[in-house]
Scaffold this motif. Structure first.
Motif, PDB file in Angstrom:
ATOM      1  N   ALA A  78      36.449 -44.515  -5.664  1.00  0.00           N
ATOM      2  CA  ALA A  78      37.773 -45.127  -5.895  1.00  0.00           C
ATOM      3  C   ALA A  78      37.862 -46.251  -6.916  1.00  0.00           C
ATOM      4  N   SER A  79      36.596 -46.901  -7.153  1.00  0.00           N
ATOM      5  CA  SER A  79      36.467 -47.957  -8.033  1.00  0.00           C
ATOM      6  C   SER A  79      36.454 -47.467  -9.540  1.00  0.00           C
ATOM      7  N   LEU A  80      35.746 -46.285  -9.620  1.00  0.00           N
ATOM      8  CA  LEU A  80      35.380 -45.754 -10.995  1.00  0.00           C
ATOM      9  C   LEU A  80      36.616 -45.609 -11.884  1.00  0.00           C
ATOM     10  N   PRO A  81      37.765 -45.391 -11.828  1.00  0.00           N
ATOM     11  CA  PRO A  81      38.874 -45.053 -12.653  1.00  0.00           C
ATOM     12  C   PRO A  81      39.280 -46.406 -13.320  1.00  0.00           C
ATOM     13  N   ALA A  82      39.179 -47.471 -12.773  1.00  0.00           N
ATOM     14  CA  ALA A  82      39.453 -48.761 -13.094  1.00  0.00           C
ATOM     15  C   ALA A  82      38.510 -49.187 -14.190  1.00  0.00           C
ATOM     16  N   LEU A  83      37.226 -48.735 -13.861  1.00  0.00           N
ATOM     17  CA  LEU A  83      36.018 -49.187 -14.703  1.00  0.00           C
ATOM     18  C   LEU A  83      36.019 -48.071 -16.041  1.00  0.00           C
ATOM     19  N   ARG A  84      36.358 -47.092 -15.519  1.00  0.00           N
ATOM     20  CA  ARG A  84      36.282 -46.306 -16.812  1.00  0.00           C
ATOM     21  C   ARG A  84      37.325 -46.346 -17.822  1.00  0.00           C
ATOM     22  N   ARG A  85      38.361 -46.914 -17.444  1.00  0.00           N
ATOM     23  CA  ARG A  85      39.507 -47.433 -18.322  1.00  0.00           C
ATOM     24  C   ARG A  85      38.956 -48.482 -19.494  1.00  0.00           C
ATOM     25  N   ARG A  86      38.223 -49.280 -19.033  1.00  0.00           N
ATOM     26  CA  ARG A  86      37.700 -50.340 -19.883  1.00  0.00           C
ATOM     27  C   ARG A  86      36.738 -49.466 -21.141  1.00  0.00           C
ATOM     28  N   ILE A  87      36.368 -48.285 -20.931  1.00  0.00           N
ATOM     29  CA  ILE A  87      35.338 -47.712 -21.937  1.00  0.00           C
ATOM     30  C   ILE A  87      36.173 -46.360 -22.603  1.00  0.00           C
ATOM     31  N   GLY A  88      36.679 -46.604 -24.010  1.00  0.00           N
ATOM     32  CA  GLY A  88      37.026 -45.534 -24.447  1.00  0.00           C
ATOM     33  C   GLY A  88      35.976 -44.788 -25.175  1.00  0.00           C
ATOM     34  N   VAL A  89      36.302 -43.411 -25.407  1.00  0.00           N
ATOM     35  CA  VAL A  89      35.261 -42.485 -25.389  1.00  0.00           C
ATOM     36  C   VAL A  89      35.859 -41.337 -26.668  1.00  0.00           C
ATOM     37  N   VAL A  90      35.123 -41.275 -27.690  1.00  0.00           N
ATOM     38  CA  VAL A  90      35.291 -40.337 -28.705  1.00  0.00           C
ATOM     39  C   VAL A  90      34.156 -39.153 -28.628  1.00  0.00           C
ATOM     40  N   PHE A  91      34.761 -37.888 -27.867  1.00  0.00           N
ATOM     41  CA  PHE A  91      33.873 -36.807 -27.692  1.00  0.00           C
ATOM     42  C   PHE A  91      33.632 -35.892 -28.983  1.00  0.00           C
ATOM     43  N   GLN A  92      32.382 -35.511 -28.989  1.00  0.00           N
ATOM     44  CA  GLN A  92      31.957 -34.737 -30.136  1.00  0.00           C
ATOM     45  C   GLN A  92      32.869 -33.458 -30.181  1.00  0.00           C
ATOM     46  N   ASP A  93      33.271 -32.652 -29.000  1.00  0.00           N
ATOM     47  CA  ASP A  93      34.069 -31.660 -29.219  1.00  0.00           C
ATOM     48  C   ASP A  93      35.597 -31.892 -28.824  1.00  0.00           C
ATOM     49  N   PHE A  94      35.768 -33.147 -29.147  1.00  0.00           N
ATOM     50  CA  PHE A  94      37.402 -33.764 -29.032  1.00  0.00           C
ATOM     51  C   PHE A  94      37.991 -33.934 -27.679  1.00  0.00           C
ATOM     52  N   ARG A  95      38.043 -32.803 -27.108  1.00  0.00           N
ATOM     53  CA  ARG A  95      38.670 -32.810 -25.717  1.00  0.00           C
ATOM     54  C   ARG A  95      40.085 -33.235 -25.935  1.00  0.00           C
ATOM     55  N   LEU A  96      40.792 -32.736 -26.650  1.00  0.00           N
ATOM     56  CA  LEU A  96      42.203 -33.008 -26.706  1.00  0.00           C
ATOM     57  C   LEU A  96      43.089 -32.038 -25.640  1.00  0.00           C
ATOM     58  N   VAL A  97      44.121 -32.461 -25.164  1.00  0.00           N
ATOM     59  CA  VAL A  97      44.979 -31.797 -24.509  1.00  0.00           C
ATOM     60  C   VAL A  97      45.548 -30.595 -25.154  1.00  0.00           C
ATOM     61  N   PRO A  98      45.717 -29.386 -24.970  1.00  0.00           N
ATOM     62  CA  PRO A  98      45.868 -28.484 -26.140  1.00  0.00           C
ATOM     63  C   PRO A  98      47.502 -28.178 -26.171  1.00  0.00           C
ATOM     64  N   HIS A  99      48.152 -28.539 -24.961  1.00  0.00           N
ATOM     65  CA  HIS A  99      49.585 -28.132 -24.997  1.00  0.00           C
ATOM     66  C   HIS A  99      50.408 -29.547 -25.403  1.00  0.00           C
ATOM     67  N   LEU A 100      49.474 -30.617 -25.609  1.00  0.00           N
ATOM     68  CA  LEU A 100      50.375 -31.863 -26.154  1.00  0.00           C
ATOM     69  C   LEU A 100      50.261 -32.205 -27.610  1.00  0.00           C
ATOM     70  N   SER A 101      51.362 -32.843 -27.922  1.00  0.00           N
ATOM     71  CA  SER A 101      51.478 -33.126 -29.352  1.00  0.00           C
ATOM     72  C   SER A 101      50.372 -34.338 -29.909  1.00  0.00           C
ATOM     73  N   ALA A 102      50.172 -34.449 -31.266  1.00  0.00           N
ATOM     74  CA  ALA A 102      49.205 -35.411 -31.408  1.00  0.00           C
ATOM     75  C   ALA A 102      49.912 -36.963 -30.894  1.00  0.00           C
ATOM     76  N   PHE A 103      51.123 -37.158 -30.906  1.00  0.00           N
ATOM     77  CA  PHE A 103      51.451 -38.449 -30.357  1.00  0.00           C
ATOM     78  C   PHE A 103      51.239 -38.394 -28.955  1.00  0.00           C
ATOM     79  N   ASP A 104      51.431 -37.382 -28.225  1.00  0.00           N
ATOM     80  CA  ASP A 104      51.254 -37.409 -26.634  1.00  0.00           C
ATOM     81  C   ASP A 104      49.897 -37.580 -26.251  1.00  0.00           C
ATOM     82  N   ASN A 105      48.956 -36.803 -27.023  1.00  0.00           N
ATOM     83  CA  ASN A 105      47.445 -37.122 -26.856  1.00  0.00           C
ATOM     84  C   ASN A 105      47.140 -38.451 -27.166  1.00  0.00           C
TER      85      ASN A 105
END
Length: 237
Positions: A78-105
């Protein structure tokens, strides 16, 4: 934090997948607020596995990990999400949400964090302009090139001004001019206090941030002959 400027500390950490031999062994180091780190090593050295530990996608098989003053090993789900929000991640395979626009991603982390729509539009448009994609604001990932998708992924990772930015080969799909521009974006974020960790095989990048620290993995072990990762100054000036 338990030590001045300390944000992440690994103590004798090891990682294995299933019954395989350890892919990471005996990692002991400290990352400090406001520093810029490059993570290097040959293919198969364990760079991506170490990044997974840093952004809490994987828990180690042994050892201790402390993040922002918390024991990351025993932290409740339950505590992990708040901690993870303090960490920005750039994935090698991008992991963009396919149905969302650039703005919404790019806006997604701000919406997850509970920001109102009136507070989102300006920052998202600004960061898209900075990475050279203001004209592709409504485009979905399938219509973007690999380099454009990489820039969207970077914009999404930095939009929330994370305490730590972890980037896995962030310049691997862009030309040298854009690679340098993205590196300068990371430096700008770093000067504002974000700790940056960039995994790269491009040794030319290392020379472009003169006061960075280099973490070099060799067969799953950290080569740190000077002890710099344990005794680094608290932050850059």
């Amino acid at each position: 934090m338990t030590a001045e400027g300390e944000i992440i500390h690994f103590d004798n950490v090891g990682l294995r997948y299933g019954t395989e031999r350890e892919v990471l062994s005996d990692l002991t180091f400290t990352l400090y607020a406001g520093r810029f780190y490059f993570l290097t090593g040959a293919s198969g050295a364990g760079k991506t596995s170490l990044l997974k530990l840093l952004y809490l996608a994987q828990r180690p098989s042994r050892g201790a990990v402390r993040m922002f003053g918390n024991d990351a090993i025993t932290l409740s789900r339950a505590s992990l999400p708040a901690l993870r929000r303090r960490i920005g991640v750039v994935f090698q395979d991008f992991r963009l949400v396919p149905h969302l626009s650039a703005f919404d991603n790019v806006a997604l982390p701000l919406r997850v964090a509970g920001h109102g729509e009136k507070d989102i539009a300006g920052p998202v448009r600004d960061i898209l302009e900075w990475v050279g994609l203001s004209e592709r604001i409504d485009a979905v990932p399938a219509t973007l090139s690999g380099g454009e998708q990489q820039r969207i992924a970077i914009a999404r990772a930095v939009i929330g001004r994370p305490a730590v930015l972890v980037a896995d080969e962030p310049t691997g799909n862009v030309d040298p001019e854009m690679a340098l521009k993205l590196l300068r974006l990371f430096e700008m974020l770093n000067r504002q206090g974000t700790t940056v960790v960039v995994a790269t095989h491009d040794l030319d990048l290392l020379r472009k941030v003169p006061d960075s620290l280099i973490m070099r993995l060799e067969r799953g072990r950290l080569a740190d002959p000077t002890g710099a990762l344990r005794h680094s100054p608290a932050r850059r000036t």
